[in-house]
Motif scaffolding. Structure first.
Motif: not given
Length: 383
Positions: A295-297, A304-309, A336-349
């Motif tokens: 995850t980068y911010s 992309a300032a202020g956002a996490t990617e 699968e159509g679900k947005s992710v903004s952190t690495a942990s979100q991607l891991t969960t999906l």
């Protein structure tokens, strides 16, 4: 998950923009989560530090009012020494497991099998070593179930009533302390608190975990004890040893060990054995995308300032990610159509996916172009 390196990056990432430290490419003696923050103490809120727990005593002890040797002799035959190998990182780690069925169903911690490419378990009762496969796991509950291949007639642990445990009760922690194998070590003590919540770090992967509802004990558990039993004077299992911390004062060093109540761990194990997947529980082999991510911010990319990617750090050859043309520096935007903004979100999906599944991946390349395409997931390391 995402893949061996990617999963560790995802779980070790704090969303601060810092990359997690690399995993150690050598043998480690054992596994145990180290407590870094302790909260929700019975007396209020406190903070602890990531200090090593004091060493076990492998000698029989009666100083606590318990005959540890006699208790261990009843429990030991139903335990296994778990040996985990991560072929990608060259790591070998050792821990403990509890046998739940004569056919070789074993309960242990998820952090024990996290990232494993192969697992073996040596039954303490019959001294035989079995290859083991992961039946399923719960990341948030730090619980995993293994099946020993070709096992039969194994001794099983006696499950106690963790809801009846009271502060002050005498207990014994038993496990593969130090990863030495052979006769399990014992550590006597007492229950010092209930319903504890902690934040802990895995010393091997640097990943952090938040756990709650734990039994706290002053039994000096140590690396290698993970997945082992916390038992009563009768030898009944009331908890699964999971984490520890140490603190120092003028009077010396004190150790706090933490165990998942056996009712909680057993409930997760039963769900896994029934094949009931959920948002938390993964059944079967782990899906593999083939990207290392973090995850980068703070404006990793212009605009992309202020956002996490979720930024790709690397891609494993021959994987779904490489076939899609994803490269280091790209940003994963959806699964699968679900947005992710952190690495942990991607891991969960990814935890909800299985090898062989076709999934749609969204990403943005280093030039700012957006892409969406489908890929078939491979099979990755456990946990």
């Amino acid at each position: 998950m995402v893949q061996a390196l990617a999963e560790q990056a995802a779980r070790g990432e704090t969303d601060s923009g810092e990359q997690p430290p690399p995993r150690r490419g050598r043998r480690v003696v054992g596994l145990l989560l180290t407590v870094v923050v302790v909260c929700a103490l019975l007396a209020g809120v406190g903070v602890g530090y990531a200090l090593r727990p004091q060493l076990h005593s492998g000698k029989p002890s009666t100083s606590s009012g318990l005959n540890a040797a006699a208790i261990a002799s009843r429990v030991d035959p139903a335990l296994v020494d778990v040996k985990v190998t991560d072929g990608d990182e060259g790591i070998v780690a050792e821990a403990t497991g509890m046998v739940l069925s004569a056919s070789g169903v074993v309960l242990t911690n998820n952090h024990v099998i996290d990232g494993a490419t192969s697992i073996q378990a040596t039954d303490v009762g019959n001294h035989r070593t079995y290859p083991a496969r992961v039946v399923g796991y719960d990341l948030a509950g730090d619980t995993a179930v293994l099946q020993l291949q070709g096992a039969s007639g194994l001794a099983t642990v006696v499950i106690g009533n963790s809801s009846a445990v009271r502060v002050g009760a005498r207990v014994v922690a038993i496990g593969n302390a130090g990863g030495t194998g052979g006769t399990p070590s014992v550590a006597t003590g007492s229950v010092t608190a209930l319903q504890q919540s902690i934040v802990a770090v895995n010393d091997v992967t640097s990943a952090t975990e938040q756990l709650s509802g734990l039994i706290e004990t002053n039994s000096p558990i140590q690396p290698g004890d993970s997945g082992g039993p916390l038992v009563t004077a009768a030898g009944d299992v009331i908890g699964m040893d999971t984490a520890a911390s140490s603190s120092y004062s003028f009077s010396g060093e004190s150790t706090q060990g933490y165990a998942i109540p056996i009712a909680t761990a057993r409930g997760i194990a039963q769900q896994i054995r029934k094949g009931e997947a959920s948002a938390r529980v993964h059944i079967g082999p782990t899906a593999f995308l083939g990207v290392a991510v973090a995850t980068y911010s703070e404006g990793f990319r212009p605009g992309a300032a202020g956002a996490t990617e979720v930024v790709v750090l690397g891609v494993v050859g021959g994987t779904a990610a490489e076939r899609l043309g994803i490269v280091a520096g790209d940003v994963i935007t959806s699964l699968e159509g679900k947005s992710v903004s952190t690495a942990s979100q991607l891991t969960t999906l990814m935890q909800q996916q299985h090898p062989g599944a076709s999934v749609r991946i969204g990403w943005m390349d280093v030039s700012g172009g957006s892409h969406t395409a489908s890929a078939v997931l491979g099979t990755g390391p456990a946990g």
